[in-house]
Design a protein around this motif. Structure first.
Motif: not given
Length: 237
Positions: A104, A188, A195
């Motif tokens: 990520i 994000m 996230t």
């Protein structure tokens, strides 16, 4: 017409289907438009659906959007999905359920890069090799699934376009990805979602830097047992 992918309607978290169907549309768009043009030339034809599809698929904005989504599918969606689905089998590569935070982080860095310079998205080396390079170097198995793009002709058209309509649209793709990256980064970093908790830049509780700072957390998340852990570190029945 080249066979590419079959996708079904998805719901809930299956937003990856939004980019999964793009390669087929991008590569076969020229054939779709030719077919629709032929159908609409039939005398006394009055098909609103075909008329709208012809207009939409002929638009530079749609061509650019499908082009961009196709790259997102191969560059980001497939590698992230593969890592998430195979985490339980990657313990021998020092990979745990918490290692996904590394992926990520890499995705966030990629979005920051294209937001700063949209031309990166058409750089084949960067897109298919550099984004997840640090993760892929762990093993040839991981490497083969973090830079996936089958279909020589599709690959060439994505990064070395030959069709006139794609050549004329490339600048729009570069412009569009800057806006797309900004939207992705906002998602994000949204504290109402989850996230951000995996990002080093946001000092999330599940970020890789904090996982490494917690003794035993990374090792506990390895293998099939570790893959059953929920984000809090507790086993899921």
């Amino acid at each position: 017409m080249y066979r590419t992918y079959v996708a079904t309607k998805g719901a809930g978290s299956r937003h990856d289907l939004n980019v999964e169907g793009a390669p087929a549309i991008f590569y076969n768009c020229q054939l779709y438009v030719e077919f629709l043009d032929e159908q609409l030339r039939v005398p006394n034809t009055n098909n609103i659906l075909q008329e709208n599809l012809f207009i939409i698929l002929s638009a530079e904005e749609m061509i650019a959007f499908c082009w961009l989504c196709s790259i997102f599918h191969f560059a980001f969606s497939l590698p992230l999905r593969w890592l998430a689905a195979n985490t339980q089998d990657l313990a021998k590569y020092d990979w745990s359920v918490f290692s996904l935070s590394r992926a990520i982080n890499a995705f966030e860095n990629a979005m920051l890069a294209v937001k700063g310079d949209g031309k990166f998205i058409l750089d084949e080396q960067w897109v298919l090799n550099d984004v997840f390079k640090d993760i892929a170097e762990k093993s040839s198995t991981v490497q083969s699934h973090t830079k996936v793009l089958s279909g020589k002709r599709l690959r060439e058209e994505l990064f070395r376009p030959q069709r006139e309509e794609n050549i004329e649209t490339s600048d729009l793709v570069v412009e569009m990805v800057v806006v797309a990256a900004d939207c992705v980064l906002k998602e994000m970093h949204d504290r109402k979602k989850h996230t951000w908790e995996h990002l080093d830049s946001q000092d999330g509780s599940l970020s890789w830097k904090n996982v490494q700072a917690t003794p035993g957390m990374h090792d506990a998340g390895k293998g099939k047992l570790g893959a059953k852990m929920c984000p809090s570190g507790h086993l899921v029945p």
